[in-house]
Design an enzyme around this catalytic site. Sequence first.
Site, PDB file in Angstrom:
ATOM      1  N   HIS A   1      -7.844   9.366  -1.724  1.00 44.89           N
ATOM      2  CA  HIS A   1      -7.218   9.331  -0.396  1.00 44.89           C
ATOM      3  C   HIS A   1      -8.121   9.923   0.696  1.00 44.89           C
ATOM      4  CE1 HIS A   1      -2.842   9.138   1.220  1.00 44.89           C
ATOM      5  NE2 HIS A   1      -3.671   8.936   2.212  1.00 44.89           N
TER       6      HIS A   1
ATOM      7  N   ASP B   1       0.840  -1.196   0.000  1.00 44.84           N
ATOM      8  CA  ASP B   1       0.000   0.000   0.000  1.00 44.84           C
ATOM      9  C   ASP B   1       0.877   1.249   0.000  1.00 44.84           C
ATOM     10  OD1 ASP B   1      -2.918   1.075   0.704  1.00 44.84           O
ATOM     11  OD2 ASP B   1      -1.472   2.229   1.874  1.00 44.84           O
TER      12      ASP B   1
ATOM     13  N   TYR C   1       2.905   9.779  -0.180  1.00 44.58           N
ATOM     14  CA  TYR C   1       3.993   9.197   0.617  1.00 44.58           C
ATOM     15  C   TYR C   1       5.373   9.469  -0.003  1.00 44.58           C
ATOM     16  CZ  TYR C   1       0.111   6.435   2.637  1.00 44.58           C
ATOM     17  OH  TYR C   1      -1.062   6.029   3.208  1.00 44.58           O
TER      18      TYR C   1
ATOM     19  N   LYS D   1      -2.811   5.927  -4.174  1.00 47.26           N
ATOM     20  CA  LYS D   1      -3.941   6.818  -3.861  1.00 47.26           C
ATOM     21  C   LYS D   1      -3.756   8.206  -4.462  1.00 47.26           C
ATOM     22  CE  LYS D   1      -3.832   4.589   0.668  1.00 47.26           C
ATOM     23  NZ  LYS D   1      -2.387   4.500   0.962  1.00 47.26           N
TER      24      LYS D   1
HETATM   25  N1  LIG Z   1      -5.567   6.196   3.767  1.00 50.41           N
HETATM   26  C1  LIG Z   1      -5.063   6.884   4.773  1.00 50.41           C
HETATM   27  O1  LIG Z   1      -5.452   8.027   5.049  1.00 50.41           O
HETATM   28  C2  LIG Z   1      -3.985   6.251   5.606  1.00 50.41           C
HETATM   29  C3  LIG Z   1      -3.595   6.867   6.817  1.00 50.41           C
HETATM   30  C4  LIG Z   1      -2.610   6.234   7.581  1.00 50.41           C
HETATM   31  C5  LIG Z   1      -2.049   5.051   7.135  1.00 50.41           C
HETATM   32  N2  LIG Z   1      -2.430   4.491   5.944  1.00 50.41           N
HETATM   33  C6  LIG Z   1      -1.825   3.223   5.436  1.00 50.41           C
HETATM   34  O2  LIG Z   1      -1.889   2.227   6.453  1.00 50.41           O
HETATM   35  C7  LIG Z   1      -0.561   1.789   6.762  1.00 50.41           C
HETATM   36  C8  LIG Z   1      -0.437   1.399   8.214  1.00 50.41           C
HETATM   37  O3  LIG Z   1      -0.769   2.475   9.070  1.00 50.41           O
HETATM   38  P1  LIG Z   1       0.329   3.362   9.837  1.00 50.41           P
HETATM   39  O4  LIG Z   1       1.634   3.352   9.136  1.00 50.41           O
HETATM   40  O5  LIG Z   1      -0.322   4.691  10.066  1.00 50.41           O
HETATM   41  O6  LIG Z   1       0.437   2.714  11.274  1.00 50.41           O
HETATM   42  P2  LIG Z   1       0.576   1.248  11.910  1.00 50.41           P
HETATM   43  O7  LIG Z   1       0.777   0.215  10.875  1.00 50.41           O
HETATM   44  O8  LIG Z   1      -0.579   1.137  12.842  1.00 50.41           O
HETATM   45  O9  LIG Z   1       1.868   1.400  12.812  1.00 50.41           O
HETATM   46  C9  LIG Z   1       3.133   1.665  12.288  1.00 50.41           C
HETATM   47  C10 LIG Z   1       4.062   1.990  13.456  1.00 50.41           C
HETATM   48  O10 LIG Z   1       4.177   0.863  14.315  1.00 50.41           O
HETATM   49  C11 LIG Z   1       5.542   0.445  14.382  1.00 50.41           C
HETATM   50  N3  LIG Z   1       5.533  -1.034  14.349  1.00 50.41           N
HETATM   51  C12 LIG Z   1       5.266  -1.820  13.289  1.00 50.41           C
HETATM   52  N4  LIG Z   1       5.291  -3.119  13.637  1.00 50.41           N
HETATM   53  C13 LIG Z   1       5.586  -3.153  14.957  1.00 50.41           C
HETATM   54  C14 LIG Z   1       5.766  -4.201  15.878  1.00 50.41           C
HETATM   55  N5  LIG Z   1       5.620  -5.481  15.508  1.00 50.41           N
HETATM   56  N6  LIG Z   1       6.083  -3.887  17.163  1.00 50.41           N
HETATM   57  C15 LIG Z   1       6.213  -2.597  17.545  1.00 50.41           C
HETATM   58  N7  LIG Z   1       6.039  -1.555  16.704  1.00 50.41           N
HETATM   59  C16 LIG Z   1       5.735  -1.830  15.414  1.00 50.41           C
HETATM   60  C17 LIG Z   1       6.211   1.055  13.182  1.00 50.41           C
HETATM   61  O11 LIG Z   1       7.562   1.332  13.449  1.00 50.41           O
HETATM   62  P3  LIG Z   1       8.780   0.863  12.479  1.00 50.41           P
HETATM   63  O12 LIG Z   1       8.400   1.194  11.067  1.00 50.41           O
HETATM   64  O13 LIG Z   1       9.913   1.668  12.997  1.00 50.41           O
HETATM   65  O14 LIG Z   1       8.932  -0.611  12.710  1.00 50.41           O
HETATM   66  C18 LIG Z   1       5.443   2.346  13.006  1.00 50.41           C
HETATM   67  O15 LIG Z   1       5.931   3.334  13.883  1.00 50.41           O
HETATM   68  C19 LIG Z   1       0.287   2.998   6.359  1.00 50.41           C
HETATM   69  O16 LIG Z   1       1.653   2.698   6.292  1.00 50.41           O
HETATM   70  C20 LIG Z   1      -0.362   3.384   5.074  1.00 50.41           C
HETATM   71  O17 LIG Z   1       0.026   2.512   4.036  1.00 50.41           O
HETATM   72  C21 LIG Z   1      -3.405   5.077   5.189  1.00 50.41           C
END
Ligand SMILES: NC(=O)c1ccc[n+]([C@@H]2O[C@H](COP(=O)([O-])OP(=O)(O)OC[C@H]3O[C@@H](n4cnc5c(N)ncnc54)[C@H](OP(=O)(O)O)[C@@H]3O)[C@@H](O)[C@H]2O)c1
Length: 278
Positions: A115, A52, A57, A82
């Site tokens: 998005h 994704d 990004y 997106k």
């Molecule tokens: N459509 C939208 O508006 C929107 C908004 C937000 C996100 N997204 C998408 O959804 C994806 C996921 O959401 P997100 O990036 O916001 O947050 P997330 O996946 O909930 O969390 C990511 C965070 O958690 C840490 N992490 C990952 N695995 C871990 C583990 N096993 N143990 C401890 N910490 C861990 C990562 O750090 P490290 O990377 O340092 O490991 C990072 O800081 C995004 O990357 C993006 O592709 C979309």
Amino acid sequence: MRPKEIKIDTKVKLSNGVEMPIFGLGTFQMRSGKETQQAVLAALEAGYRLIDTAQMYGNEEDVGIALKESGIPREEVFITTKLWNSEHGYQKALNACEESLEKLGLPYVDLYLIHWPVQGLRNETWKAMETLLEKGKCRAIGVSNYMIRHLEELLAISDTVPAVNQVEFSPYLYLKDLLEFCRSHKIQLEAYSPLTKGHKLSDPKLEAIAKGYSKTPAQILIRWALQKDVVVIPKSSHPERILENADVFDFTISPDDMKLLDAFNQNLRTSWDPTTIP
Ligand SMILES: NC(=O)c1ccc[n+]([C@@H]2O[C@H](COP(=O)([O-])OP(=O)(O)OC[C@H]3O[C@@H](n4cnc5c(N)ncnc54)[C@H](OP(=O)(O)O)[C@@H]3O)[C@@H](O)[C@H]2O)c1
């Protein structure tokens, strides 16, 4: 609830027949260059088949590079990108998709999402999304951050049901009504920030459940989404966490523990809040 046999390459069928992996890698806040390339490559090597990304990004090019470097046939990997908020409007949206494809180095993406439900422009943009689908620039089109009223508005003006709605979704933001609305309209829900961006990984209530399964809090949050038939895209830039987050296919959360997790809801939003958008 999904049975135990769900696997890393399990797919859900979208309303237009396209199959989408239920599990993938998020890439928000992955720096462009080596960081994204190495993370995407590590994920593909670990068996992830959904990546994704987004125009916003700034790492589409790196996703494309890693995909090529992996040597995995294009059709075996599901790529989502997106359309960013500044690119709404019919012609701008068409151009934005072309730019994303160029950066990715691909003739098509598997899923193209709006998005954010930008007020006043989103319906015109949806027409461009339909054109892109017809032209084969994407295999499915969908939306992100759409609440029920945004979806109702869209369903009223178009015959093309969005295949996917990607929203923030976790036990701490359990959008049950939205999930049910999407199910009833054959819109696949996709969970972003499923790990609460890390904020809740030390919650003692979550740790206690995780301990009972000899799993980590992150693995419980991912498995909770999977057992709700929700596509889930945890992000990590670290190879060991990329592996940890994929190690969720050898256990099942019991119905009682699923209920406990459901009750964690506190409307926690770690990203942005679309509920205020008219
Ligand atoms: N459509 C939208 O508006 C929107 C908004 C937000 C996100 N997204 C998408 O959804 C994806 C996921 O959401 P997100 O990036 O916001 O947050 P997330 O996946 O909930 O969390 C990511 C965070 O958690 C840490 N992490 C990952 N695995 C871990 C583990 N096993 N143990 C401890 N910490 C861990 C990562 O750090 P490290 O990377 O340092 O490991 C990072 O800081 C995004 O990357 C993006 O592709 C979309």
